[in-house]
Design a protein around this motif. Structure first.
Motif, PDB file in Angstrom:
ATOM      1  N   ALA A  33     -17.641  -6.783   4.282  1.00 21.43           N
ATOM      2  CA  ALA A  33     -16.840  -6.866   3.066  1.00 21.43           C
ATOM      3  C   ALA A  33     -16.296  -5.492   2.675  1.00 21.43           C
ATOM      4  CB  ALA A  33     -17.683  -7.448   1.929  1.00 21.43           C
ATOM      5  N   PHE A  34     -17.157  -4.484   2.756  1.00 23.35           N
ATOM      6  CA  PHE A  34     -16.734  -3.126   2.397  1.00 23.35           C
ATOM      7  C   PHE A  34     -15.664  -2.623   3.362  1.00 23.35           C
ATOM      8  CE2 PHE A  34     -17.224   1.512   2.797  1.00 23.35           C
ATOM      9  CZ  PHE A  34     -16.970   1.876   1.476  1.00 23.35           C
ATOM     10  N   GLY A  35     -15.881  -2.837   4.664  1.00 24.01           N
ATOM     11  CA  GLY A  35     -14.909  -2.397   5.664  1.00 24.01           C
ATOM     12  C   GLY A  35     -13.575  -3.094   5.515  1.00 24.01           C
ATOM     13  N   LEU A  36     -13.615  -4.396   5.222  1.00 24.40           N
ATOM     14  CA  LEU A  36     -12.376  -5.157   5.054  1.00 24.40           C
ATOM     15  C   LEU A  36     -11.580  -4.646   3.858  1.00 24.40           C
ATOM     16  CD1 LEU A  36     -10.612  -7.532   5.960  1.00 24.40           C
ATOM     17  CD2 LEU A  36     -11.969  -9.011   4.457  1.00 24.40           C
ATOM     18  N   VAL A  37     -12.267  -4.381   2.749  1.00 25.62           N
ATOM     19  CA  VAL A  37     -11.593  -3.872   1.547  1.00 25.62           C
ATOM     20  C   VAL A  37     -10.964  -2.505   1.826  1.00 25.62           C
ATOM     21  CG1 VAL A  37     -11.946  -3.021  -0.810  1.00 25.62           C
ATOM     22  CG2 VAL A  37     -13.006  -5.168  -0.087  1.00 25.62           C
ATOM     23  N   VAL A  38     -11.725  -1.620   2.466  1.00 32.07           N
ATOM     24  CA  VAL A  38     -11.213  -0.277   2.765  1.00 32.07           C
ATOM     25  C   VAL A  38     -10.006  -0.356   3.704  1.00 32.07           C
ATOM     26  CG1 VAL A  38     -11.742   1.950   3.837  1.00 32.07           C
ATOM     27  CG2 VAL A  38     -13.442   0.839   2.385  1.00 32.07           C
ATOM     28  N   TYR A  39     -10.076  -1.239   4.699  1.00 27.61           N
ATOM     29  CA  TYR A  39      -8.961  -1.391   5.645  1.00 27.61           C
ATOM     30  C   TYR A  39      -7.705  -1.901   4.933  1.00 27.61           C
ATOM     31  CZ  TYR A  39      -6.404  -2.874   9.833  1.00 27.61           C
ATOM     32  OH  TYR A  39      -5.451  -3.047  10.815  1.00 27.61           O
ATOM     33  N   ILE A  40      -7.869  -2.892   4.069  1.00 28.16           N
ATOM     34  CA  ILE A  40      -6.724  -3.433   3.325  1.00 28.16           C
ATOM     35  C   ILE A  40      -6.114  -2.367   2.421  1.00 28.16           C
ATOM     36  CG2 ILE A  40      -6.045  -5.089   1.537  1.00 28.16           C
ATOM     37  CD1 ILE A  40      -8.076  -7.038   2.747  1.00 28.16           C
ATOM     38  N   VAL A  41      -6.975  -1.616   1.723  1.00 27.90           N
ATOM     39  CA  VAL A  41      -6.488  -0.542   0.845  1.00 27.90           C
ATOM     40  C   VAL A  41      -5.761   0.525   1.660  1.00 27.90           C
ATOM     41  CG1 VAL A  41      -7.189   1.334  -0.707  1.00 27.90           C
ATOM     42  CG2 VAL A  41      -8.241  -0.923  -0.928  1.00 27.90           C
ATOM     43  N   THR A  42      -6.330   0.869   2.820  1.00 30.14           N
ATOM     44  CA  THR A  42      -5.709   1.872   3.688  1.00 30.14           C
ATOM     45  C   THR A  42      -4.317   1.431   4.121  1.00 30.14           C
ATOM     46  OG1 THR A  42      -7.857   2.620   4.534  1.00 30.14           O
ATOM     47  CG2 THR A  42      -5.921   3.118   5.876  1.00 30.14           C
ATOM     48  N   LEU A  43      -4.199   0.183   4.565  1.00 31.40           N
ATOM     49  CA  LEU A  43      -2.893  -0.338   4.969  1.00 31.40           C
ATOM     50  C   LEU A  43      -1.922  -0.353   3.788  1.00 31.40           C
ATOM     51  CD1 LEU A  43      -3.845  -3.379   7.264  1.00 31.40           C
ATOM     52  CD2 LEU A  43      -3.065  -1.115   7.973  1.00 31.40           C
ATOM     53  N   PHE A  44      -2.414  -0.767   2.633  1.00 28.55           N
ATOM     54  CA  PHE A  44      -1.544  -0.899   1.459  1.00 28.55           C
ATOM     55  C   PHE A  44      -0.982   0.446   1.017  1.00 28.55           C
ATOM     56  CE2 PHE A  44      -1.074  -0.746  -3.181  1.00 28.55           C
ATOM     57  CZ  PHE A  44      -0.062  -1.684  -3.347  1.00 28.55           C
ATOM     58  N   VAL A  45      -1.861   1.438   0.844  1.00 24.96           N
ATOM     59  CA  VAL A  45      -1.389   2.725   0.314  1.00 24.96           C
ATOM     60  C   VAL A  45      -0.468   3.430   1.320  1.00 24.96           C
ATOM     61  CG1 VAL A  45      -3.326   3.063  -1.250  1.00 24.96           C
ATOM     62  CG2 VAL A  45      -3.515   3.884   1.095  1.00 24.96           C
ATOM     63  N   ASN A  46      -0.787   3.326   2.612  1.00 22.99           N
ATOM     64  CA  ASN A  46       0.072   3.966   3.613  1.00 22.99           C
ATOM     65  C   ASN A  46       1.422   3.276   3.713  1.00 22.99           C
ATOM     66  OD1 ASN A  46      -1.318   6.216   5.398  1.00 22.99           O
ATOM     67  ND2 ASN A  46      -2.908   4.731   4.941  1.00 22.99           N
ATOM     68  N   LEU A  47       1.407   1.944   3.793  1.00 22.38           N
ATOM     69  CA  LEU A  47       2.667   1.203   3.891  1.00 22.38           C
ATOM     70  C   LEU A  47       3.518   1.379   2.634  1.00 22.38           C
ATOM     71  CD1 LEU A  47       1.496  -2.136   5.577  1.00 22.38           C
ATOM     72  CD2 LEU A  47       3.020  -0.407   6.552  1.00 22.38           C
ATOM     73  N   THR A  48       2.865   1.419   1.478  1.00 23.11           N
ATOM     74  CA  THR A  48       3.597   1.589   0.222  1.00 23.11           C
ATOM     75  C   THR A  48       4.353   2.909   0.195  1.00 23.11           C
ATOM     76  OG1 THR A  48       1.996   0.249  -1.008  1.00 23.11           O
ATOM     77  CG2 THR A  48       3.385   1.724  -2.286  1.00 23.11           C
ATOM     78  N   LEU A  49       3.699   3.986   0.586  1.00 22.16           N
ATOM     79  CA  LEU A  49       4.349   5.290   0.567  1.00 22.16           C
ATOM     80  C   LEU A  49       5.378   5.421   1.694  1.00 22.16           C
ATOM     81  CD1 LEU A  49       1.465   7.712  -0.424  1.00 22.16           C
ATOM     82  CD2 LEU A  49       3.291   6.793  -1.828  1.00 22.16           C
ATOM     83  N   ILE A  50       5.121   4.765   2.832  1.00 19.41           N
ATOM     84  CA  ILE A  50       6.125   4.771   3.908  1.00 19.41           C
ATOM     85  C   ILE A  50       7.400   4.089   3.421  1.00 19.41           C
ATOM     86  CG2 ILE A  50       6.712   3.768   6.153  1.00 19.41           C
ATOM     87  CD1 ILE A  50       3.821   4.240   7.009  1.00 19.41           C
ATOM     88  N   ILE A  51       7.245   2.930   2.790  1.00 17.77           N
ATOM     89  CA  ILE A  51       8.404   2.186   2.266  1.00 17.77           C
ATOM     90  C   ILE A  51       9.117   2.996   1.195  1.00 17.77           C
ATOM     91  CG2 ILE A  51       9.096   0.126   0.973  1.00 17.77           C
ATOM     92  CD1 ILE A  51       6.795  -1.357   2.408  1.00 17.77           C
ATOM     93  N   THR A  52       8.341   3.671   0.331  1.00 15.43           N
ATOM     94  CA  THR A  52       8.932   4.502  -0.720  1.00 15.43           C
ATOM     95  C   THR A  52       9.803   5.598  -0.119  1.00 15.43           C
ATOM     96  OG1 THR A  52       7.039   4.113  -2.187  1.00 15.43           O
ATOM     97  CG2 THR A  52       8.435   6.014  -2.676  1.00 15.43           C
ATOM     98  N   ILE A  53       9.293   6.281   0.892  1.00 18.27           N
ATOM     99  CA  ILE A  53      10.046   7.374   1.520  1.00 18.27           C
ATOM    100  C   ILE A  53      11.278   6.833   2.251  1.00 18.27           C
ATOM    101  CG2 ILE A  53       9.940   9.159   3.308  1.00 18.27           C
ATOM    102  CD1 ILE A  53       6.986   9.552   2.563  1.00 18.27           C
ATOM    103  N   ILE A  54      11.148   5.679   2.893  1.00 19.27           N
ATOM    104  CA  ILE A  54      12.280   5.099   3.618  1.00 19.27           C
ATOM    105  C   ILE A  54      13.386   4.657   2.664  1.00 19.27           C
ATOM    106  CG2 ILE A  54      13.019   3.135   5.033  1.00 19.27           C
ATOM    107  CD1 ILE A  54      10.338   3.292   6.465  1.00 19.27           C
ATOM    108  N   LEU A  55      13.014   4.020   1.548  1.00 20.47           N
ATOM    109  CA  LEU A  55      14.000   3.477   0.609  1.00 20.47           C
ATOM    110  C   LEU A  55      14.682   4.546  -0.232  1.00 20.47           C
ATOM    111  CD1 LEU A  55      12.234   0.227  -0.694  1.00 20.47           C
ATOM    112  CD2 LEU A  55      13.999   0.438   1.065  1.00 20.47           C
ATOM    113  N   GLU A  56      13.990   5.641  -0.514  1.00 18.74           N
ATOM    114  CA  GLU A  56      14.549   6.686  -1.358  1.00 18.74           C
ATOM    115  C   GLU A  56      15.235   7.751  -0.510  1.00 18.74           C
ATOM    116  OE1 GLU A  56      15.009   7.255  -4.580  1.00 18.74           O
ATOM    117  OE2 GLU A  56      14.328   5.214  -4.973  1.00 18.74           O
ATOM    118  N   LYS A  57      16.561   7.792  -0.576  1.00 15.41           N
ATOM    119  CA  LYS A  57      17.316   8.753   0.221  1.00 15.41           C
ATOM    120  C   LYS A  57      17.030  10.188  -0.178  1.00 15.41           C
ATOM    121  CE  LYS A  57      21.112   5.609   1.331  1.00 15.41           C
ATOM    122  NZ  LYS A  57      22.593   5.382   1.271  1.00 15.41           N
TER     123      LYS A  57
END
Length: 320
Positions: A33-57
C-alpha cells in the motif's frame, strides 16, 4: 565443489531469485500500500510539472527543458523499480526471468547514467548563465540544447548497452540476487568464469563518472565565486542552483553508498541496510526532484498555479 552451470541461453529460461525481502512477508500488505501510494504520487508530480513546462511557452528555456528531462528520467527510474516490487509483494513472489532481469537492470542503469549526465549538463548551463550572463543566449541556443539532450540519452544508452552485452555473454553458476531488483554487478558476481573484462569496463565507466564529477565541481566553484561578488547573482544562485545542488548531493551520496555496500557489505544482518541504500536513489530523487524544483523555482511554481487555476475555472464554467 562443482558449481551448477545455469545456461541462460538455453531454450528453457531460468529464473533469478530476489532475496532482498528476506523471505519475510509479515507486513507485505502495508509495504504494498505504501509503495503504491508513493509510486502514484511520484508519477503525478513528475507528469504534472512536465505538462506544465510543455504547455507554458515562457518555460521553454534551456534550464527548464533540462529540468523537464530530469523529471522524465525520474519516471523511467521509478517505473523500472515499482511495478516489479509491487507485483512481488502482491503475489507473494520473489522471482524474475532472465530476460526480465536484463530489461530491469538496463532501464535502471539508463536512469542512473542519464541522471548524472543530466546533472552535469545542468551544471554547465548554470555556469554559463551566472558566470557569462551576456553570452548565455548565444551559447545556449535551441540547437545546442537539443544536441545536449540527445547526448544525455545516447551517451547513457551506449554505456549501458556495452555493459549489458558483456553480462549476457557471461555464464552463470547461481541465480540468487541479494537485492530487491536486478542490478548488473549482482548478476556478474554469479559468473562461473573470469570477469576481468566486466571489471575493466566498470573502471572505464567510473572514469567517465569521475570526469563528470570533476567538471561539476569546477563549474560550481566558479559559480559560487561569481555569486559571492554580486547580490543579483546570489539570488539567482539560491533560486536556480541550490535545487540542483540538493539533487546532485542526494543522488551522488546514495549511489556511492549503495555501490560500496553492494561490493563490500556482507552478512544477512546488513540486508535491511542494503535494501534501504539500494532503493534510495530509485525512490527519493524521482519524488523529491519535482517537489524541490516546483517549490524553489518561483517561475515554475507561479506558472503552475496560473495554468491550473485557469483550467479549473474553465471546468467550473463548463459545469455551470
Amino acid at each position: 565443489m562443482n558449481r551448477k552451470l545455469y545456461k541462460h541461453n538455453s531454450s528453457k529460461e531460468f529464473m533469478f531469485v530476489l532475496r532482498g525481502l528476506n523471505d519475510s512477508r509479515t507486513n507485505k500488505h502495508i509495504y504494498f500500500a505504501f509503495g503504491l501510494v508513493v509510486y502514484i504520487v511520484t508519477l503525478f508530480v513528475n507528469l504534472t510539472l512536465i505538462i506544465t513546462i510543455i504547455l507554458e511557452k515562457t518555460l521553454h528555456e534551456p534550464m527548464y527543458l533540462f529540468i523537464c528531462n530530469l523529471f522524465l528520467n525520474g519516471i523511467c527510474g521509478a517505473s523500472a523499480f515499482y511495478p516489479k516490487i509491487l507485483a512481488d509483494l502482491f503475489l507473494d513472489s520473489n522471482i524474475i526471468s532472465y530476460t526480465g532481469c536484463l530489461i530491469q537492470m538496463y532501464i535502471i542503469y539508463c536512469y542512473l547514467f542519464s541522471e548524472f549526465t543530466s546533472l552535469t549538463v545542468m551544471a554547465y548551463d548554470r555556469y554559463v548563465a551566472i558566470c557569462k550572463p551576456l553570452e548565455y543566449h548565444n551559447v545556449m541556443t535551441h540547437q545546442k540544447v537539443v544536441n545536449l539532450l540527445v547526448f544525455i540519452w545516447i551517451f547513457s544508452l551506449l554505456q549501458v548497452s556495452v555493459a549489458t552485452v558483456l553480462t549476457v555473454q557471461t555464464p552463470l553458476c547461481g541465480n540468487d540476487i541479494d537485492k530487491l531488483y536486478c542490478f548488473n554487478w549482482d548478476v556478474v558476481k554469479l559468473s562461473c568464469t573470469d570477469v576481468t573484462v566486466n571489471n575493466v569496463y566498470g573502471y572505464i565507466i567510473m572514469f567517465f563518472l569521475f570526469f563528470q564529477a570533476v567538471f561539476i565541481i569546477i563549474s560550481y566553484t566558479r559559480i559560487i565565486r561569481a555569486a559571492l561578488k554580486s547580490k543579483t547573482e546570489r539570488v539567482k544562485f539560491m533560486q536556480t542552483c541550490l535545487p540542483h545542488l540538493i539533487t546532485l548531493i542526494n543522488f551522488t551520496i546514495s549511489v556511492l553508498l549503495d555501490h560500496m555496500c553492494a561490493r563490500y557489505g556482507k552478512g544477512q544482518e546488513l540486508q535491511t541496510l542494503r535494501n534501504i541504500l539500494g532503493i534510495e536513489f530509485l525512490v527519493v530523487p524521482p519524488l523529491l526532484n519535482p517537489i524541490i524544483y516546483g517549490l524553489k523555482m518561483n517561475q515554475i511554481r507561479r506558472r503552475f498555479m496560473q495554468l491550473y487555476s485557469h483550467r479549473l475555472k474553465e471546468v467550473d464554467q463548463s459545469l455551470n
